[in-house]
Design an enzyme around this catalytic site. Sequence first.
Site, mmCIF file in Angstrom:
data_model
loop_
_atom_site.group_PDB
_atom_site.id
_atom_site.type_symbol
_atom_site.label_atom_id
_atom_site.label_comp_id
_atom_site.label_asym_id
_atom_site.label_seq_id
_atom_site.Cartn_x
_atom_site.Cartn_y
_atom_site.Cartn_z
ATOM 1 N N SER A 151 0.820 -1.216 0.000
ATOM 2 C CA SER A 151 0.000 0.000 0.000
ATOM 3 C C SER A 151 0.854 1.265 0.000
ATOM 4 O O SER A 151 1.926 1.300 0.607
ATOM 5 C CB SER A 151 -0.878 -0.004 1.247
ATOM 6 O OG SER A 151 -1.427 1.268 1.462
ATOM 7 N N TYR A 175 -2.199 5.229 -4.064
ATOM 8 C CA TYR A 175 -3.214 6.231 -3.764
ATOM 9 C C TYR A 175 -2.699 7.476 -4.476
ATOM 10 O O TYR A 175 -1.640 8.001 -4.113
ATOM 11 C CB TYR A 175 -3.350 6.459 -2.253
ATOM 12 C CG TYR A 175 -4.231 5.448 -1.559
ATOM 13 C CD1 TYR A 175 -5.468 5.098 -2.089
ATOM 14 C CD2 TYR A 175 -3.844 4.863 -0.363
ATOM 15 C CE1 TYR A 175 -6.289 4.179 -1.444
ATOM 16 C CE2 TYR A 175 -4.665 3.942 0.290
ATOM 17 C CZ TYR A 175 -5.876 3.606 -0.267
ATOM 18 O OH TYR A 175 -6.687 2.702 0.367
ATOM 19 N N HIS A 307 -13.288 -2.832 -1.548
ATOM 20 C CA HIS A 307 -12.387 -2.412 -0.472
ATOM 21 C C HIS A 307 -12.762 -3.113 0.848
ATOM 22 O O HIS A 307 -12.644 -2.549 1.926
ATOM 23 C CB HIS A 307 -12.466 -0.884 -0.305
ATOM 24 C CG HIS A 307 -11.170 -0.229 0.090
ATOM 25 N ND1 HIS A 307 -10.411 0.519 -0.771
ATOM 26 C CD2 HIS A 307 -10.502 -0.188 1.275
ATOM 27 C CE1 HIS A 307 -9.353 0.997 -0.134
ATOM 28 N NE2 HIS A 307 -9.379 0.572 1.106
#
Length: 412
Positions: A151, A175, A307
């Site tokens: 991540s 992200y 998610h």
Amino acid sequence: MRLRNLAVLFKGGGIFRKQEHLETNSPGIRRQLEIYRKGVLGIRPRFPVSPEELENKARSVLSREAYDYVAGGAGAEITIRKNREAFERIAILPRMLRDVAERSLEISVLGARFPYPFLLAPIGVQGIVHREGEVAVARAAASLGVPMVLSTASSRSLEEVADALGSVPRWYQLYWPKDPGIAKSFLHRASAAGYSAIVVTLDTTILAWRDRDIRNAYLPFLAAEGIANYTSDPVFRKGLDRSPEEFPMGAVRHFARNFSNPALTWKDLRWLRKQTNLPILLKGILHPDDARKAVRAGVDGIIVSNHGGRQLDGALAALDALPGIVSVAGRKLDVLFDSGIRRGSDVFKAMALGAKGVLLGRPYLWALAAAGEAGVRNFLQNFIADLDLTLGLAGCRSWKEVNSTFVKQEAY
Ligand code: FNR
């Protein structure tokens, strides 16, 4: 037979020597034998076995805030529930007498071969459940050759995790920051550290209303958890008046300004495509129209996901979305799946509905919380064993043989 007698038999070869034909390449049978043999000596598994037991153990060792952050989801957690119900509504229809003595768990995704049909899902802020966070997970994954998706919001930097993974394949989850300079820098660093694909998460440009976290007034990032990729980034650091080491709150503020960009559109993908030569996968697709757009945008893969029910409460169970996405995009790009995978049979169902592979989420975090690196390794060994036995019991030797004729939707 008394335990002591069994122990003598065990040590001297005895009953088990006679069963050496059971020593196969099957990770499932090997794992069963390893455990049952120890059982003869009165030794039980050190760690909780099922994902549910692991979650209970994790709950007992974690702070309320950390446990709720991982377990919880958006709103009333209807979508978390739907994710599991969707798996329970599907039944496997096994086939018999098909010579399943030799099996392979391999898959091929984005042109690369992976030993198992799953990768570890990108889960941020692992430092809140274990001191070693993503590095412990990476070491466990590396010891078994399980690929990992890291991540952007990890507690350890992408370079540190890459080091722990060694030669094991890894993808980087992006992200997409507001500042294109930081986005470019992340992509560049990921490529330099040997990450072989970029997973762009689309469903989190806004953070959901999560009842549990609101109740606990808890967002780990504000305590400077999960921002290691930012604080180690040269472009991010240039935007700070004082270094993150000197003034962590300045870094947290800069992170909060940049974390995500709800103004993004499909057109922006063109920009992203130009910034990296790595394959791009879009994570969070649930609608077939979006899958068509993904194909038109020229990306390499889709991860069907909600998610894990953490973003839009009331959203469709990811498993229910899978067949529709596979039918519009499955021939053009690789479709993967996550949200609700707990056991081998779940993987089988997702593969039967057309997934090329799946991402394993919360269960490995429970294992991390319960027992660190050793806990994750132990859980992954069991998960792989279960997968192998499930494949064989369903009557298949490889995932190539698995298709929708092996599953049946049950009435609600
Ligand atoms: C996530 N997930 C996630 N996804 C992502 O793209 N980037 C991230 O940083 C995170 N962080 C994260 C934190 C925690 C605590 C959880 C539980 C999940 C979502 C993750 O990749 C995956 O989609 C879900 O975990 C799948 O659902 P299940 O199988 O865990 O229920």
